[in-house]
Design a protein around this motif. Structure first.
Motif, PDB file in Angstrom:
ATOM      1  N   ARG A  65      -8.073   4.233  -3.479  1.00  0.00           N
ATOM      2  CA  ARG A  65      -6.996   3.546  -4.179  1.00  0.00           C
ATOM      3  C   ARG A  65      -6.022   4.569  -4.749  1.00  0.00           C
ATOM      4  NH1 ARG A  65     -10.345  -0.348  -8.130  1.00  0.00           N
ATOM      5  NH2 ARG A  65     -11.038   1.741  -8.723  1.00  0.00           N
ATOM      6  N   ILE A 124      -4.544   4.791  -7.601  1.00  0.00           N
ATOM      7  CA  ILE A 124      -4.843   5.248  -8.958  1.00  0.00           C
ATOM      8  C   ILE A 124      -6.013   6.243  -8.975  1.00  0.00           C
ATOM      9  CG2 ILE A 124      -6.420   3.347  -9.554  1.00  0.00           C
ATOM     10  CD1 ILE A 124      -4.951   3.420 -12.368  1.00  0.00           C
ATOM     11  N   ASP A 125      -6.976   6.062  -8.086  1.00  0.00           N
ATOM     12  CA  ASP A 125      -8.106   6.988  -8.027  1.00  0.00           C
ATOM     13  C   ASP A 125      -7.666   8.363  -7.512  1.00  0.00           C
ATOM     14  OD1 ASP A 125      -9.877   5.082  -8.977  1.00  0.00           O
ATOM     15  OD2 ASP A 125     -10.325   4.310  -6.966  1.00  0.00           O
ATOM     16  N   THR A 140      -2.249   5.595 -15.043  1.00  0.00           N
ATOM     17  CA  THR A 140      -1.432   4.393 -14.822  1.00  0.00           C
ATOM     18  C   THR A 140       0.008   4.625 -15.245  1.00  0.00           C
ATOM     19  OG1 THR A 140      -3.317   2.918 -15.104  1.00  0.00           O
ATOM     20  CG2 THR A 140      -1.134   1.968 -15.481  1.00  0.00           C
ATOM     21  N   ALA A 157       1.985  -1.803 -10.860  1.00  0.00           N
ATOM     22  CA  ALA A 157       0.546  -2.030 -11.050  1.00  0.00           C
ATOM     23  C   ALA A 157      -0.138  -2.533  -9.779  1.00  0.00           C
ATOM     24  CB  ALA A 157       0.340  -3.020 -12.200  1.00  0.00           C
ATOM     25  N   GLU A 158       0.516  -3.466  -9.061  1.00  0.00           N
ATOM     26  CA  GLU A 158      -0.142  -4.026  -7.875  1.00  0.00           C
ATOM     27  C   GLU A 158      -0.327  -2.983  -6.776  1.00  0.00           C
ATOM     28  OE1 GLU A 158       4.289  -5.114  -7.554  1.00  0.00           O
ATOM     29  OE2 GLU A 158       2.731  -5.000  -9.116  1.00  0.00           O
ATOM     30  N   GLN A 161      -0.751   0.338  -7.438  1.00  0.00           N
ATOM     31  CA  GLN A 161      -1.702   1.338  -7.926  1.00  0.00           C
ATOM     32  C   GLN A 161      -3.144   1.008  -7.511  1.00  0.00           C
ATOM     33  OE1 GLN A 161      -1.337   2.112 -12.134  1.00  0.00           O
ATOM     34  NE2 GLN A 161       0.898   2.079 -12.057  1.00  0.00           N
ATOM     35  N   TRP A 162      -3.462  -0.268  -7.420  1.00  0.00           N
ATOM     36  CA  TRP A 162      -4.835  -0.662  -7.102  1.00  0.00           C
ATOM     37  C   TRP A 162      -5.021  -0.947  -5.617  1.00  0.00           C
ATOM     38  CZ3 TRP A 162      -8.454   0.075 -10.710  1.00  0.00           C
ATOM     39  CH2 TRP A 162      -8.009   0.256 -12.015  1.00  0.00           C
ATOM     40  N   SER A 163      -3.983  -0.639  -4.828  1.00  0.00           N
ATOM     41  CA  SER A 163      -4.067  -0.815  -3.375  1.00  0.00           C
ATOM     42  C   SER A 163      -4.592   0.459  -2.730  1.00  0.00           C
ATOM     43  CB  SER A 163      -2.682  -1.128  -2.804  1.00  0.00           C
ATOM     44  OG  SER A 163      -2.181  -2.325  -3.325  1.00  0.00           O
TER      45      SER A 163
END
Length: 594
Positions: free
Chosen positions: A360, A362-363, A382, A392-393, A395-397
């Motif tokens: 992801r 963010i990771d 973040t 935000a949407e 970042q978690w993809s």
């Protein structure tokens, strides 16, 4: 109308890139398409070129229109030769006409082995072959996606002149602001699934977009004022209010349901770096060869702590090799490279390193650190991603869902967040959108360390660097003060043929020559000789002031253009004064020797 796209919608997964947009191309149009990476610029071009189908809407080319399309990542069979690939699909008549043009264009783009198999070419060479194919074929509409990628500076200059002279319609996605300023007649911005059209070039776009945003803000202020007034009326007691007006209640509900213009997040990161000591990086007599070819020859350079160096040269000349030597990824064949103990290098290389596609976004950033220290304080991963235009949407993809430009922006984030004090940038403008580039340029203005950049982006070089290193074909490196424009002017003067002086006629020896007349200043020359040093100093001071104003107005492109014109006028006057100074001082020496 040569080409039209009406009510086009395109969605990938849950992400709608284009939402019911329309696009029209008429004869003679030259359209520049811009927007933040990942907003749908390349998607729009693919739909217009017929390389992809819209989910909704229709694309209608005129039946008689010949259209050529350069995708961002061209793919073609590897068994064809270069020339076969350029001429593929042409009729016999068109092929005869196009072959000479194709060879000329390939030579200008640095591809001279026409019988070489396409599969043996590098990625950059394949892209230049694809560009040659588009330019050499007869067409009415050119659709070009980032045409300057993998071109060197001379090729970019040549392509600009070609597209200026192009008589057909042109639609191109490009981050080259000089192209947008000098070639296009209409700007189209892709934003939030919509298209915003601005007549004029890049300069006019900046002006008109600012006016549009101000108008939207004024409309929102008016809406909020009416909403407050209507809210007070709705909240009144029934007695004071009397019978409620249904129309007025409906107007209040409609106003409340409206949304104002969204506040756009902008990429903004204060320059951060670790402490840099007095000793940076020094190269002494560095030579590097590959096989029998020497790409760098006996190169000396002391990197200053606040240096801003641009590296230019033909493709394959050794520009990236020089960066790899500075980064310690290559060792010189001869000479020494000494790196100071406090030097911390950040290397934004041309190829994005492998990223685990399932990781992801963010990771990926958290691997640098959960909290990043900046001038404004500590930022979480973040918050840092939001500053780099990753909502935000996203970042978690997983990374595989990012566009090529978004991956490059993520890589740039990782380089800058690691707090280097020496930045090496290899083609930093490739695949980055103009908004990201503008903020990167602002970031470099405040970056306290040294910057060395290989780039074909003339605007970027003019905006950022203070000296240029040109890597010559024989491996020697020549330095020039100033940005790319100053380098180009200096090189043109070097290449200008010198007119030999005619020898004085031989008067023979039959009679003695007359005694030479004494040389002396005219009254005007004497006055000029006495004041010329002060005049030169004054001009130099004026140039310094203009450069200071340019730094202060770095984001005001209208003012920058005016200041650039003023600087050019002052530099021309200074050059004329310097030539005059040389003449007057030579004359003074002759007078003194009499």
């Amino acid at each position: 109308m040569l080409l039209s796209g009406e009510q086009l919608t395109k969605t990938y997964g849950t992400r709608t890139l284009l939402d019911g947009v329309s696009f029209y191309v008429d004869r003679g149009d030259k359209v520049g398409v811009i927007g933040v990476n990942g907003t749908g610029k390349s998607t729009l071009l693919r739909l217009l070129a017929g390389a992809e189908e819209p989910d909704e809407g229709t694309v209608r080319p005129d039946p008689n229109v010949r259209l050529e399309y350069l995708p961002q990542n061209p793919v073609f069979p590897g068994e064809r030769t270069v020339l076969e690939q350029v001429l593929a699909g042409l009729s016999d008549d068109d092929r005869v006409l196009a072959e000479y043009e194709a060879k000329t264009i390939l030579n200008r783009l640095g591809v001279s082995r026409f019988d070489q198999k396409v599969g043996e070419l590098s990625g950059g060479e394949r892209r230049r072959v694809a560009l040659a194919a588009v330019l050499a074929r007869p067409s009415d509409v050119l659709i070009l996606d980032e045409p300057t990628n993998h071109l060197d500076n001379d090729m970019v200059n040549w392509l600009e002149e070609e597209l200026k002279a192009w008589k057909g319609a042109l639609v191109m996605v490009t981050h080259d602001r000089y192209f947008l300023e000098r070639i296009v007649t209409t700007m189209v911005e892709v934003e939030d699934g919509k298209l915003y059209t601005y007549p004029g070039n890049y300069d006019k776009y900046l002006e008109r977009k600012a006016a549009r945003l101000e108008s939207e803000k004024a409309s929102e202020r008016k809406r909020q004022a009416i909403l407050r007034r209507e809210y007070q009326w709705v909240m009144q007691g029934p007695t004071a209010r009397g019978t409620k007006s249904r129309e007025r209640l409906e107007r209040y509900e409609a106003l409340k349901a409206q949304s104002g213009p969204a506040e756009k997040t902008s990429l903004e990161l204060s320059a951060r770096s670790s402490r840099l000591g007095k000793k940076t990086v020094e190269l002494r007599g560095v030579t590097k060869s590959f096989g029998e070819r020497t790409v760098l020859r006996n190169f000396d350079c002391m990197l200053l702590r606040d240096d801003r160096i641009g590296i230019v040269g033909a493709n394959g000349s050794g520009k990236s090799t020089l960066l790899n030597l500075l980064a310690g990824k290559l060792a010189p064949d001869a000479g020494e490279i000494e790196v100071g103990e406090t030097v911390r290098i950040g290397y934004f290389c041309q190829e994005v390193p492998d990223m685990d596609s399932d990781t992801r976004v963010i990771d990926y950033v958290k691997e640098i650190g959960n909290r990043i220290e900046t001038a404004e304080g500590m930022l979480t991963a973040t918050q840092l991603l939001e500053q780099f235009l990753f909502p935000a949407e996203v970042q978690w993809s997983p990374i595989r869902k990012l566009s090529g430009g978004e991956k490059r922006r993520l890589f740039l984030l990782s380089v800058l967040a690691a707090a280097p004090n020496v930045l090496l940038l290899d083609e930093p403008t490739n695949d980055l959108d103009i908004q990201t580039l503008s903020i990167l340029e602002d970031y470099l203005d405040t970056f306290p360390g040294a910057v060395v950049a290989v780039s074909h982006d003339r605007y970027f070089l003019d905006r950022v660097v203070r000296r240029v290193f040109a890597v010559e074909p024989d491996g020697r490196v020549k330095g020039y003060p100033g940005g790319y424009t100053e380098y180009l002017e200096a090189r043109q003067k070097e290449e200008k043929p010198k007119v030999p002086r005619e020898p004085a006629p031989d008067k023979g020896k039959e009679r003695p020559s007359a005694p030479p007349q004494k040389v002396k200043f005219t009254y005007k020359e004497q006055r000029e000789y006495e004041t010329i040093d002060a005049d030169i100093a004054a001009l130099e001071e004026q140039i310094k002031q203009v450069q200071g104003e340019q730094a202060a107005k770095a984001t005001d492109y209208v003012a920058l253009q005016e200041l650039q014109v003023r600087q050019e006028e002052l530099e021309a006057a200074l050059e004329e004064k310097m030539e005059r100074w040389v003449y007057l001082n030579d004359l003074a020496e002759q007078i003194a020797k009499q």
